[in-house]
Design a protein around this motif. Structure first.
Motif, PDB file in Angstrom:
ATOM      1  N   GLY A 106       0.681  -1.017   0.120  1.00 42.25           N
ATOM      2  CA  GLY A 106       0.031  -0.093  -0.203  1.00 42.25           C
ATOM      3  C   GLY A 106       0.655   1.216  -0.125  1.00 42.25           C
ATOM      4  N   PHE A 107       1.872   1.177  -0.572  1.00 47.25           N
ATOM      5  CA  PHE A 107       2.820   2.479  -0.798  1.00 47.25           C
ATOM      6  C   PHE A 107       1.799   3.696  -1.234  1.00 47.25           C
ATOM      7  CE2 PHE A 107       6.130  -0.843  -1.124  1.00 47.25           C
ATOM      8  CZ  PHE A 107       6.768  -0.490   0.176  1.00 47.25           C
ATOM      9  N   PRO A 108       2.234   4.739  -0.797  1.00 45.31           N
ATOM     10  CA  PRO A 108       1.246   5.948  -1.240  1.00 45.31           C
ATOM     11  C   PRO A 108       1.869   6.570  -2.674  1.00 45.31           C
ATOM     12  CG  PRO A 108       2.914   6.605   0.160  1.00 45.31           C
ATOM     13  CD  PRO A 108       2.911   5.351   0.263  1.00 45.31           C
ATOM     14  N   ALA A 109       3.098   6.311  -2.824  1.00 48.17           N
ATOM     15  CA  ALA A 109       3.334   7.152  -4.356  1.00 48.17           C
ATOM     16  C   ALA A 109       4.339   6.600  -5.157  1.00 48.17           C
ATOM     17  CB  ALA A 109       3.988   8.686  -3.882  1.00 48.17           C
ATOM     18  N   GLY A 110       4.768   5.077  -4.989  1.00 50.11           N
ATOM     19  CA  GLY A 110       5.665   4.767  -5.911  1.00 50.11           C
ATOM     20  C   GLY A 110       7.186   5.203  -5.740  1.00 50.11           C
ATOM     21  N   LYS A 111       7.546   5.870  -4.834  1.00 52.12           N
ATOM     22  CA  LYS A 111       8.900   6.512  -4.567  1.00 52.12           C
ATOM     23  C   LYS A 111       9.917   5.396  -4.291  1.00 52.12           C
ATOM     24  CE  LYS A 111       7.527  10.869  -4.825  1.00 52.12           C
ATOM     25  NZ  LYS A 111       8.339  11.880  -5.818  1.00 52.12           N
ATOM     26  N   THR A 112      11.135   5.486  -4.861  1.00 52.83           N
ATOM     27  CA  THR A 112      12.139   4.409  -4.795  1.00 52.83           C
ATOM     28  C   THR A 112      13.420   5.236  -4.698  1.00 52.83           C
ATOM     29  OG1 THR A 112      12.709   4.284  -6.997  1.00 52.83           O
ATOM     30  CG2 THR A 112      10.677   2.928  -6.441  1.00 52.83           C
ATOM     31  N   PHE A 113      14.535   4.379  -4.584  1.00 50.98           N
ATOM     32  CA  PHE A 113      15.836   5.231  -4.421  1.00 50.98           C
ATOM     33  C   PHE A 113      16.403   5.461  -5.913  1.00 50.98           C
ATOM     34  CE2 PHE A 113      16.341   2.941  -0.381  1.00 50.98           C
ATOM     35  CZ  PHE A 113      16.488   3.972   0.319  1.00 50.98           C
ATOM     36  N   GLY A 114      15.516   4.904  -6.883  1.00 46.85           N
ATOM     37  CA  GLY A 114      15.904   5.470  -8.292  1.00 46.85           C
ATOM     38  C   GLY A 114      15.816   6.829  -8.460  1.00 46.85           C
ATOM     39  N   ASP A 115      14.630   7.565  -7.631  1.00 45.55           N
ATOM     40  CA  ASP A 115      14.577   9.057  -7.679  1.00 45.55           C
ATOM     41  C   ASP A 115      14.857   9.753  -6.486  1.00 45.55           C
ATOM     42  OD1 ASP A 115      12.517   8.130  -6.473  1.00 45.55           O
ATOM     43  OD2 ASP A 115      10.999   8.562  -7.917  1.00 45.55           O
ATOM     44  N   LYS A 139      11.552  12.934   4.369  1.00 45.79           N
ATOM     45  CA  LYS A 139      11.330  11.754   5.395  1.00 45.79           C
ATOM     46  C   LYS A 139      10.415  10.781   4.834  1.00 45.79           C
ATOM     47  CE  LYS A 139       9.064  14.454   8.467  1.00 45.79           C
ATOM     48  NZ  LYS A 139       9.149  15.598   7.636  1.00 45.79           N
ATOM     49  N   SER A 140       9.259  11.165   3.995  1.00 45.18           N
ATOM     50  CA  SER A 140       8.297  10.241   3.472  1.00 45.18           C
ATOM     51  C   SER A 140       8.815   9.427   2.279  1.00 45.18           C
ATOM     52  CB  SER A 140       7.035  10.770   3.355  1.00 45.18           C
ATOM     53  OG  SER A 140       6.145  11.319   4.335  1.00 45.18           O
ATOM     54  N   HIS A 141       9.774  10.125   1.555  1.00 49.12           N
ATOM     55  CA  HIS A 141      10.319   9.679   0.284  1.00 49.12           C
ATOM     56  C   HIS A 141      11.339   8.636   0.543  1.00 49.12           C
ATOM     57  CE1 HIS A 141      12.196  10.300  -3.848  1.00 49.12           C
ATOM     58  NE2 HIS A 141      12.472   9.016  -3.621  1.00 49.12           N
ATOM     59  N   PHE A 142      12.329   8.766   1.588  1.00 47.81           N
ATOM     60  CA  PHE A 142      13.251   8.099   2.165  1.00 47.81           C
ATOM     61  C   PHE A 142      12.542   6.585   2.831  1.00 47.81           C
ATOM     62  CE2 PHE A 142      16.719   6.685   5.243  1.00 47.81           C
ATOM     63  CZ  PHE A 142      17.570   6.153   3.996  1.00 47.81           C
ATOM     64  N   CYS A 143      11.512   6.941   3.537  1.00 45.87           N
ATOM     65  CA  CYS A 143      10.829   5.661   4.065  1.00 45.87           C
ATOM     66  C   CYS A 143      10.279   4.872   3.046  1.00 45.87           C
ATOM     67  CB  CYS A 143       9.972   6.217   4.973  1.00 45.87           C
ATOM     68  SG  CYS A 143      10.395   6.767   6.752  1.00 45.87           S
ATOM     69  N   GLU A 144       9.460   5.372   2.106  1.00 45.75           N
ATOM     70  CA  GLU A 144       8.952   4.575   0.924  1.00 45.75           C
ATOM     71  C   GLU A 144      10.011   3.764   0.196  1.00 45.75           C
ATOM     72  OE1 GLU A 144       5.562   4.838  -2.563  1.00 45.75           O
ATOM     73  OE2 GLU A 144       6.107   6.720  -1.502  1.00 45.75           O
ATOM     74  N   ALA A 145      11.104   4.659  -0.136  1.00 48.32           N
ATOM     75  CA  ALA A 145      12.146   3.941  -0.732  1.00 48.32           C
ATOM     76  C   ALA A 145      12.824   2.635  -0.051  1.00 48.32           C
ATOM     77  CB  ALA A 145      13.368   4.845  -1.121  1.00 48.32           C
ATOM     78  N   LEU A 146      12.758   2.986   1.494  1.00 47.54           N
ATOM     79  CA  LEU A 146      13.428   1.960   2.132  1.00 47.54           C
ATOM     80  C   LEU A 146      12.269   0.665   2.134  1.00 47.54           C
ATOM     81  CD1 LEU A 146      14.615   3.835   5.283  1.00 47.54           C
ATOM     82  CD2 LEU A 146      15.903   2.266   3.713  1.00 47.54           C
ATOM     83  N   GLY A 147      11.257   1.047   2.174  1.00 48.53           N
ATOM     84  CA  GLY A 147       9.996   0.060   1.976  1.00 48.53           C
ATOM     85  C   GLY A 147       9.924  -0.883   0.606  1.00 48.53           C
TER      86      GLY A 147
END
Length: 243
Positions: free
Chosen positions: A57-66, A104-112
């Protein structure tokens, strides 16, 4: 076909191209079997990855790629250490706190996302999602079962704590989650408040009990600086120029 009966869909798809190739190149039968089994394993791995990513259920599809590690205020060594996911394996929590817009949220989602790719089961909540969970299951008094289901995850995120006062239901859900996960599952939270200030947004007694369990085995990361979003907007980078 036997592949359908035995639920081997990836072998079934591979047969059309592989068998003519194997005949033309006179493959050893053992090699044919090996390649077919490898196709099935790879197909199942890919399907499981898609399922885990969807269920997270990630909110935005953010990864370490961006993710732009060079502009983050999080020290590079800390970023690298967290990206190993050793803290997840060790059942250690993560608290990332700092001003809005500092990644914060971007880094967390990328970790997820990285955790999902590493084979972990991940679940993502906003703080108010937990409130909705409590309200939904209070009707039939099934909240304990709902939390137990969440505990099937290896890594659980709670995002955006502190932007608004936490509703009573969300505060209860957050406490229940932290209490159930204590020393059993890994939690990661992001907030514009340090956890020591959670009593400003939720009842003090509940906040104290929650933070006590959350931080007992936790890495605390503090972000600093101006909002990336505001900086981009100020520099005209948030939109495409109008013709």
């Amino acid at each position: 076909m036997l592949t359908k009966r035995l639920k081997l869909p990836h072998i079934r798809r591979a047969l059309t191209d592989l068998i003519p190739t194997a005949k033309a190149q006179r493959w050893d039968p053992a090699e044919v079997v090996r390649v077919l089994l490898a196709e099935e394993a790879a197909g199942r791995d890919a399907a499981n990855l898609r399922t885990r990513r969807h269920r997270a259920g990630f909110p935005a599809g953010k990864t370490f790629g961006d993710w732009r590690e060079e502009i983050s205020s999080i020290p590079r060594r800390t970023q690298d250490a967290l990206r190993t996911l050793e803290w997840v394996t060790n059942i250690e929590n993560l608290s990332i706190c700092g001003p809005s817009g500092t990644g914060k949220s971007h880094f967390c989602e990328a970790l997820g996302q990285a955790a999902v790719e590493a084979g972990h089961i991940v679940t993502w909540f906003s703080i108010e999602d937990l409130g909705a969970l409590v309200r939904r299951h209070r009707v039939d008094d099934s909240i304990s079962r709902a939390i137990a289901k969440v505990m099937r995850s290896d890594l659980i995120f709670v995002d955006d704590i502190g932007l608004l006062p936490v509703s009573p239901d969300a505060a209860e859900g957050f406490y229940r989650l932290v209490d159930a996960a204590y020393e059993r599952r890994t939690l990661a939270v992001s907030s514009n408040l340090h956890p020591s200030g959670f009593d400003k947004i939720m009842p003090k007694t509940l906040a104290t009990a929650t933070v006590d369990r959350l931080l007992h085995h936790a890495h605390i990361v503090v972000t600093e600086g101006d909002s990336y979003r505001l900086t981009q907007a100020t520099n005209g980078e948030g939109v495409r120029p109008l013709n």
